[in-house]
Design a protein around this motif. Structure first.
Motif, PDB file in Angstrom:
ATOM      1  N   UNK A   1      84.419 -20.828  26.409  1.00  0.00           N
ATOM      2  CA  UNK A   1      83.454 -19.744  26.645  1.00  0.00           C
ATOM      3  C   UNK A   1      82.179 -19.975  25.833  1.00  0.00           C
ATOM      4  N   UNK A   2      82.339 -20.409  24.567  1.00  0.00           N
ATOM      5  CA  UNK A   2      81.177 -20.637  23.699  1.00  0.00           C
ATOM      6  C   UNK A   2      80.246 -21.689  24.309  1.00  0.00           C
ATOM      7  N   UNK A   3      80.824 -22.711  24.943  1.00  0.00           N
ATOM      8  CA  UNK A   3      80.004 -23.761  25.553  1.00  0.00           C
ATOM      9  C   UNK A   3      79.352 -23.263  26.840  1.00  0.00           C
ATOM     10  N   UNK A   4      80.151 -22.649  27.692  1.00  0.00           N
ATOM     11  CA  UNK A   4      79.662 -22.256  29.022  1.00  0.00           C
ATOM     12  C   UNK A   4      78.591 -21.169  28.931  1.00  0.00           C
ATOM     13  N   UNK A   5      78.699 -20.306  27.937  1.00  0.00           N
ATOM     14  CA  UNK A   5      77.697 -19.248  27.741  1.00  0.00           C
ATOM     15  C   UNK A   5      76.296 -19.808  27.508  1.00  0.00           C
ATOM     16  N   UNK A   6      76.194 -21.093  27.132  1.00  0.00           N
ATOM     17  CA  UNK A   6      74.879 -21.679  26.846  1.00  0.00           C
ATOM     18  C   UNK A   6      74.215 -22.222  28.105  1.00  0.00           C
ATOM     19  N   UNK A   7      74.939 -22.256  29.227  1.00  0.00           N
ATOM     20  CA  UNK A   7      74.387 -22.872  30.435  1.00  0.00           C
ATOM     21  C   UNK A   7      73.948 -21.809  31.440  1.00  0.00           C
ATOM     22  N   UNK A   8      72.648 -21.645  31.643  1.00  0.00           N
ATOM     23  CA  UNK A   8      72.179 -20.624  32.583  1.00  0.00           C
ATOM     24  C   UNK A   8      72.614 -20.910  34.026  1.00  0.00           C
ATOM     25  N   UNK A   9      73.010 -22.145  34.319  1.00  0.00           N
ATOM     26  CA  UNK A   9      73.420 -22.493  35.691  1.00  0.00           C
ATOM     27  C   UNK A   9      74.932 -22.477  35.879  1.00  0.00           C
ATOM     28  N   UNK A  10      75.662 -22.076  34.855  1.00  0.00           N
ATOM     29  CA  UNK A  10      77.128 -21.988  35.006  1.00  0.00           C
ATOM     30  C   UNK A  10      77.438 -20.827  35.933  1.00  0.00           C
TER      31      UNK A  10
END
Ligand SMILES: NC(=O)c1ccc[n+]([C@@H]2O[C@H](COP(=O)([O-])OP(=O)(O)OC[C@H]3O[C@@H](n4cnc5c(N)ncnc54)[C@H](OP(=O)(O)O)[C@@H]3O)[C@@H](O)[C@H]2O)c1
Length: 291
Positions: A226-235
């Motif tokens: 979650x910590x990683x994916x939260x940083x990607x606006x295109x996720x």
């Protein structure tokens, strides 16, 4: 500073080569240069090397395939490192080796310290523990146990999750396995920065021996993703919690294996940053440059 490194294309091996740029000369051996299943080749590589330190960043790291291929896992993770340490001792060279939180059974209510009893629960963990014991029998040897390594390089959890989160609507992530993510780039920087100390240190220096190296704080696999994916606006994926049992993998995993880094801080004066900010920075860089 001249370093002979086993491993060229792996995640940590790549990070060390990047970190060494302009600071140390590295000769990094690929599997084609030196197969770790061939002990004579391993020994010959060290005896012929012009170097101040030997670093082993190669291993049989596939936890599930190791269950069906224990001979290969032990050859690469135990026999070969033992041969490396013996050849280093023969030449008076310091040797640095990497191990894993998978040497523990994961039945703990606090971060593991180096003196805790190792009781691995899968073939990979048993082979890595055998490797630790083989190398620590020799002087001027350091073993760093690391866990859940991430970086911008190679096969790793952060880039894998970022990719999946763009491809899928829903991601089911294990929420009942806990550990300490380890910033592979900080590890690589530490290895390069500490190489001159290891190169000069006598056998009785506290810089030799067994250490835990990880980013402090405990994360579940779910928190980590979650910590990683939260940083990607295109996720686009929504994360759902699942259990280890639901995955039914061939190799059991330790349910809780955070690593205490107090000894690392005391001996080297190095304090790793908390895991979340390190994961976020790596994710930001991967999102900015592509993954
Ligand atoms: N990644 C993690 O989360 C993690 C966690 C705890 C501990 N560790 C430890 O950290 C160290 C580095 O792991 P990593 O994540 O960088 O692993 P990795 O990305 O899987 O890389 C493994 C490296 O080992 C090489 N290798 C495997 N078998 C070999 C053989 N028979 N002969 C020569 N080279 C061989 C591979 O070469 P090829 O590319 O040619 O296959 C590759 O360069 C290992 O000791 C591992 O046990 C990793």
């Amino acid at each position: 500073m001249k370093i002979l490194q086993f491993g060229r294309t792996g995640q940590v091996a790549t990070a060390v080569q990047v970190a060494a740029h302009g600071r140390a000369d590295i000769v990094a051996l690929s599997r084609a240069d030196c197969d770790l299943e061939n002990p004579e080749a391993v020994r010959a590589a060290i005896l012929a090397a012009d170097c101040d330190l030997v670093l082993n960043a190669a291993a049989f790291t596939q936890v599930d395939p190791a269950e069906a291929r224990p001979d290969e896992a032990f050859a690469v993770n135990a026999t070969a490192p033992g041969v490396m340490a013996a050849a280093c001792a023969e030449r008076g060279l310091p040797f640095v080796h990497l191990s894993t939180d998978a040497v523990f059974d994961g039945l703990t209510d606090r971060p593991y310290v180096e003196t805790d009893e190792a009781r691995p629960i899968n073939v990979y963990g048993r082979s890595k523990l055998a490797g630790e014991r083989a190398v620590l029998a020799y002087p001027r040897t350091t073993v760093l146990r690391i866990s859940w390594v991430f970086s911008r390089y190679g096969r790793n959890y952060v880039s894998f999750m970022l990719r999946l989160a763009r491809e899928r609507e829903v991601l089911k992530i294990v929420a009942d396995q806990f550990g300490s993510p380890t910033d592979g780039e900080a590890l690589a920087d530490f290895l390069v920065a500490t190489a001159p100390r290891w190169a000069k240190a006598p056998a009785e220096d506290p810089a030799f021996g067994l250490f835990h190296f990880a980013n402090p704080g405990e994360a579940s696999r779910f928190d980590f993703a979650q910590a990683a994916i939260d940083r990607d606006p295109h996720a686009r994926a929504r994360l759902e919690r699942t259990s280890q049992a639901a995955f039914a993998e061939p190799a059991p995993r330790p349910p809780r294996s955070p690593l205490d880094t107090g000894k690392l801080q005391a001996v080297f004066g190095f304090t790793p940053e908390p895991w979340r900010s390190a994961v976020e920075r790596t994710a930001d860089r991967l999102v900015a440059t592509g993954f």
